[in-house]
Design a protein around this motif. Structure first.
Motif, PDB file in Angstrom:
ATOM      1  N   SER A 190       0.816  -1.218   0.000  1.00 36.24           N
ATOM      2  CA  SER A 190       0.000   0.000   0.000  1.00 36.24           C
ATOM      3  C   SER A 190       0.846   1.262   0.000  1.00 36.24           C
ATOM      4  CB  SER A 190      -0.925   0.016   1.221  1.00 36.24           C
ATOM      5  OG  SER A 190      -0.212   0.297   2.415  1.00 36.24           O
ATOM      6  N   ARG A 191       2.124   1.129   0.392  1.00 29.59           N
ATOM      7  CA  ARG A 191       3.001   2.293   0.469  1.00 29.59           C
ATOM      8  C   ARG A 191       3.816   2.518  -0.804  1.00 29.59           C
ATOM      9  NH1 ARG A 191       1.742   6.020   3.492  1.00 29.59           N
ATOM     10  NH2 ARG A 191       3.881   6.756   3.333  1.00 29.59           N
ATOM     11  N   LEU A 192       3.652   1.674  -1.805  1.00 33.38           N
ATOM     12  CA  LEU A 192       4.386   1.870  -3.045  1.00 33.38           C
ATOM     13  C   LEU A 192       4.022   3.220  -3.652  1.00 33.38           C
ATOM     14  CD1 LEU A 192       4.192  -1.663  -4.736  1.00 33.38           C
ATOM     15  CD2 LEU A 192       6.074  -0.654  -3.429  1.00 33.38           C
ATOM     16  N   GLY A 193       5.033   3.976  -4.036  1.00 35.90           N
ATOM     17  CA  GLY A 193       4.800   5.301  -4.582  1.00 35.90           C
ATOM     18  C   GLY A 193       4.708   6.375  -3.512  1.00 35.90           C
ATOM     19  N   LYS A 194       4.859   5.988  -2.247  1.00 32.01           N
ATOM     20  CA  LYS A 194       4.820   6.929  -1.144  1.00 32.01           C
ATOM     21  C   LYS A 194       6.140   6.854  -0.382  1.00 32.01           C
ATOM     22  CE  LYS A 194      -0.187   6.439  -0.722  1.00 32.01           C
ATOM     23  NZ  LYS A 194      -0.349   5.387  -1.735  1.00 32.01           N
ATOM     24  N   HIS A 195       6.231   7.564   0.736  1.00 31.62           N
ATOM     25  CA  HIS A 195       7.465   7.612   1.522  1.00 31.62           C
ATOM     26  C   HIS A 195       7.355   6.709   2.746  1.00 31.62           C
ATOM     27  CE1 HIS A 195       9.294  11.177  -0.518  1.00 31.62           C
ATOM     28  NE2 HIS A 195       8.029  11.352  -0.854  1.00 31.62           N
ATOM     29  N   THR A 196       8.311   5.798   2.871  1.00 32.57           N
ATOM     30  CA  THR A 196       8.331   4.907   4.022  1.00 32.57           C
ATOM     31  C   THR A 196       9.767   4.759   4.513  1.00 32.57           C
ATOM     32  OG1 THR A 196       6.494   3.675   3.027  1.00 32.57           O
ATOM     33  CG2 THR A 196       7.597   2.664   4.909  1.00 32.57           C
ATOM     34  N   ILE A 197       9.909   4.762   5.832  1.00 33.92           N
ATOM     35  CA  ILE A 197      11.218   4.574   6.456  1.00 33.92           C
ATOM     36  C   ILE A 197      11.169   3.293   7.276  1.00 33.92           C
ATOM     37  CG2 ILE A 197      12.892   5.525   8.093  1.00 33.92           C
ATOM     38  CD1 ILE A 197      11.692   8.306   7.385  1.00 33.92           C
ATOM     39  N   TYR A 198      12.137   2.433   7.048  1.00 32.34           N
ATOM     40  CA  TYR A 198      12.216   1.175   7.772  1.00 32.34           C
ATOM     41  C   TYR A 198      13.499   1.154   8.602  1.00 32.34           C
ATOM     42  CZ  TYR A 198       9.112  -0.144   3.877  1.00 32.34           C
ATOM     43  OH  TYR A 198       8.105  -0.189   2.933  1.00 32.34           O
ATOM     44  N   THR A 199      13.420   0.578   9.803  1.00 33.89           N
ATOM     45  CA  THR A 199      14.638   0.303  10.572  1.00 33.89           C
ATOM     46  C   THR A 199      14.632  -1.167  10.945  1.00 33.89           C
ATOM     47  OG1 THR A 199      13.841   0.627  12.862  1.00 33.89           O
ATOM     48  CG2 THR A 199      14.411   2.617  11.594  1.00 33.89           C
ATOM     49  N   THR A 200      15.816  -1.752  10.999  1.00 34.29           N
ATOM     50  CA  THR A 200      15.927  -3.157  11.371  1.00 34.29           C
ATOM     51  C   THR A 200      17.295  -3.437  11.965  1.00 34.29           C
ATOM     52  OG1 THR A 200      15.745  -5.448  10.572  1.00 34.29           O
ATOM     53  CG2 THR A 200      16.750  -3.848   9.076  1.00 34.29           C
ATOM     54  N   ASN A 201      17.340  -4.406  12.860  1.00 30.94           N
ATOM     55  CA  ASN A 201      18.607  -4.861  13.430  1.00 30.94           C
ATOM     56  C   ASN A 201      19.170  -6.041  12.648  1.00 30.94           C
ATOM     57  OD1 ASN A 201      18.420  -3.016  15.665  1.00 30.94           O
ATOM     58  ND2 ASN A 201      16.924  -4.398  16.585  1.00 30.94           N
ATOM     59  N   LEU A 202      18.474  -6.445  11.601  1.00 26.95           N
ATOM     60  CA  LEU A 202      18.874  -7.612  10.831  1.00 26.95           C
ATOM     61  C   LEU A 202      19.687  -7.211   9.603  1.00 26.95           C
ATOM     62  CD1 LEU A 202      15.454  -9.514  10.847  1.00 26.95           C
ATOM     63  CD2 LEU A 202      17.351  -9.761  12.464  1.00 26.95           C
ATOM     64  N   SER A 203      20.492  -8.151   9.135  1.00 27.11           N
ATOM     65  CA  SER A 203      21.190  -7.938   7.864  1.00 27.11           C
ATOM     66  C   SER A 203      20.189  -8.121   6.733  1.00 27.11           C
ATOM     67  CB  SER A 203      22.326  -8.954   7.717  1.00 27.11           C
ATOM     68  OG  SER A 203      21.792 -10.266   7.580  1.00 27.11           O
ATOM     69  N   GLY A 204      20.606  -7.801   5.510  1.00 29.70           N
ATOM     70  CA  GLY A 204      19.711  -7.957   4.379  1.00 29.70           C
ATOM     71  C   GLY A 204      19.213  -9.379   4.212  1.00 29.70           C
ATOM     72  N   LYS A 205      20.118 -10.338   4.300  1.00 27.49           N
ATOM     73  CA  LYS A 205      19.738 -11.746   4.149  1.00 27.49           C
ATOM     74  C   LYS A 205      18.822 -12.197   5.287  1.00 27.49           C
ATOM     75  CE  LYS A 205      23.753 -13.273   1.468  1.00 27.49           C
ATOM     76  NZ  LYS A 205      24.905 -14.194   1.410  1.00 27.49           N
ATOM     77  N   GLN A 206      19.138 -11.749   6.505  1.00 24.16           N
ATOM     78  CA  GLN A 206      18.300 -12.118   7.650  1.00 24.16           C
ATOM     79  C   GLN A 206      16.896 -11.532   7.520  1.00 24.16           C
ATOM     80  OE1 GLN A 206      20.846 -10.493  10.702  1.00 24.16           O
ATOM     81  NE2 GLN A 206      21.637 -12.510  11.289  1.00 24.16           N
ATOM     82  N   LEU A 207      16.828 -10.279   7.049  1.00 23.82           N
ATOM     83  CA  LEU A 207      15.525  -9.637   6.898  1.00 23.82           C
ATOM     84  C   LEU A 207      14.690 -10.332   5.835  1.00 23.82           C
ATOM     85  CD1 LEU A 207      13.619  -7.343   7.689  1.00 23.82           C
ATOM     86  CD2 LEU A 207      14.764  -5.901   5.990  1.00 23.82           C
ATOM     87  N   GLU A 208      15.320 -10.680   4.725  1.00 23.75           N
ATOM     88  CA  GLU A 208      14.588 -11.374   3.664  1.00 23.75           C
ATOM     89  C   GLU A 208      14.068 -12.722   4.143  1.00 23.75           C
ATOM     90  OE1 GLU A 208      15.419 -13.241  -0.784  1.00 23.75           O
ATOM     91  OE2 GLU A 208      16.483 -11.426  -0.152  1.00 23.75           O
ATOM     92  N   LYS A 209      14.863 -13.418   4.928  1.00 24.74           N
ATOM     93  CA  LYS A 209      14.426 -14.709   5.473  1.00 24.74           C
ATOM     94  C   LYS A 209      13.255 -14.517   6.424  1.00 24.74           C
ATOM     95  CE  LYS A 209      16.121 -18.786   7.944  1.00 24.74           C
ATOM     96  NZ  LYS A 209      17.286 -19.428   8.594  1.00 24.74           N
ATOM     97  N   GLN A 210      13.265 -13.417   7.182  1.00 19.15           N
ATOM     98  CA  GLN A 210      12.230 -13.178   8.178  1.00 19.15           C
ATOM     99  C   GLN A 210      10.909 -12.732   7.561  1.00 19.15           C
ATOM    100  OE1 GLN A 210      12.084 -13.871  11.238  1.00 19.15           O
ATOM    101  NE2 GLN A 210      10.350 -12.674  12.028  1.00 19.15           N
ATOM    102  N   ILE A 211      10.955 -11.815   6.589  1.00 19.52           N
ATOM    103  CA  ILE A 211       9.708 -11.261   6.059  1.00 19.52           C
ATOM    104  C   ILE A 211       9.302 -11.883   4.727  1.00 19.52           C
ATOM    105  CG2 ILE A 211      10.165  -9.066   7.216  1.00 19.52           C
ATOM    106  CD1 ILE A 211      10.848  -7.850   4.502  1.00 19.52           C
TER     107      ILE A 211
END
Length: 243
Positions: A190-211
């Motif tokens: 729903s946020r595509l084309g809008k502004h969103t800020i994400y923070t995470t303690n995970l690495s890129g690979k860890q985040l992809e595995k999680q979400i």
């Protein structure tokens, strides 16, 4: 044309066809304006009610509420760079040009502080911005399934979709289930084309595995990654005390 009351009180008014037509049109315009005002007032009341759902005093740790760029103290070049990029993001914010940030890094390096600083600056500049942790957002969505909920899931997601900027703190910290993955997808989509800020303690690979791969693909669209490294500021005092 004068008001309807003046029109009717006008002496010796000959109610010819043109006058009657003018009168009818004015009444229609006044009725239409009244309906539009009622709808506008109802929509404003609904938005105000829904905005209260995301009252920052109940969603954000008290220590973060006064976070600004001025009181962020970078401890290394990575944090200096992150502060500069976040400052530019806030001060050159353009709601018509989609631009997202993904801040990654370990605990205690100031990712949440910088994200909250962006929110505070945007609100000062007249934009709407919601700051919420991903686990808390999912909890709020789940709460709408209660029959006694004051708002529906659709209403909540509409607020998330329409806000000028959304800060999703700690994405990837939620429990990984099919339901959470599906809801994260709905929000990110729903946020595509809008502004969103994400923070995470995970690495890129860890985040992809999680979400999930699909969510990661959507999340990275129009998104700049900002890696923030350094020592956990919460532990600095303990380290110094032991020296």
């Amino acid at each position: 044309m004068k008001s309807v009351r003046e029109f009717l009180q006008k002496p010796n008014m000959i109610m010819d066809s043109k006058a009657l037509e003018d009168f009818r049109r004015q009444r229609e315009e006044e009725d239409r304006a009244l309906v539009q005002q009622i709808l506008k007032d109802n929509a404003a009341a609904k938005r105000a009610k829904l905005q209260r759902i995301f009252d920052e005093n109940s969603l954000i740790p008290k220590k973060l509420l006064p976070a600004t760029f001025d009181n962020y103290r970078p401890g290394n070049k990575s944090q200096v760079w992150a502060k500069q990029k976040c400052w530019e993001y806030a001060d050159f914010f353009d709601p018509e040009e989609s631009s997202n940030l993904l801040m990654t890094g370990p605990y205690g390096v100031g990712k949440s502080h910088l994200a909250k600083s962006i929110q505070n600056r945007l609100i000062e500049n007249g934009y709407t911005c919601i700051y919420i942790s991903t686990p808390k957002l999912l909890t709020k969505i789940r709460s709408t399934y209660n029959r006694e909920s004051e708002y529906s899931e659709l209403e909540l997601l509409e607020v998330i979709e329409q806000v000028d900027c959304l800060v999703l703190d700690d994405i990837g910290a939620e429990n990984g289930t099919d339901w959470t993955e599906s809801k994260v997808f709905e929000v990110v989509e729903s946020r595509l084309g809008k502004h969103t800020i994400y923070t995470t303690n995970l690495s890129g690979k860890q985040l992809e595995k999680q979400i999930g791969e699909r969510n990661m693909s959507r999340l990275m669209q129009d998104t700049e990654t900002l890696q923030v490294i350094g020592e956990d500021y919460r532990r600095r005092g303990l380290r110094r005390a032991g020296e």
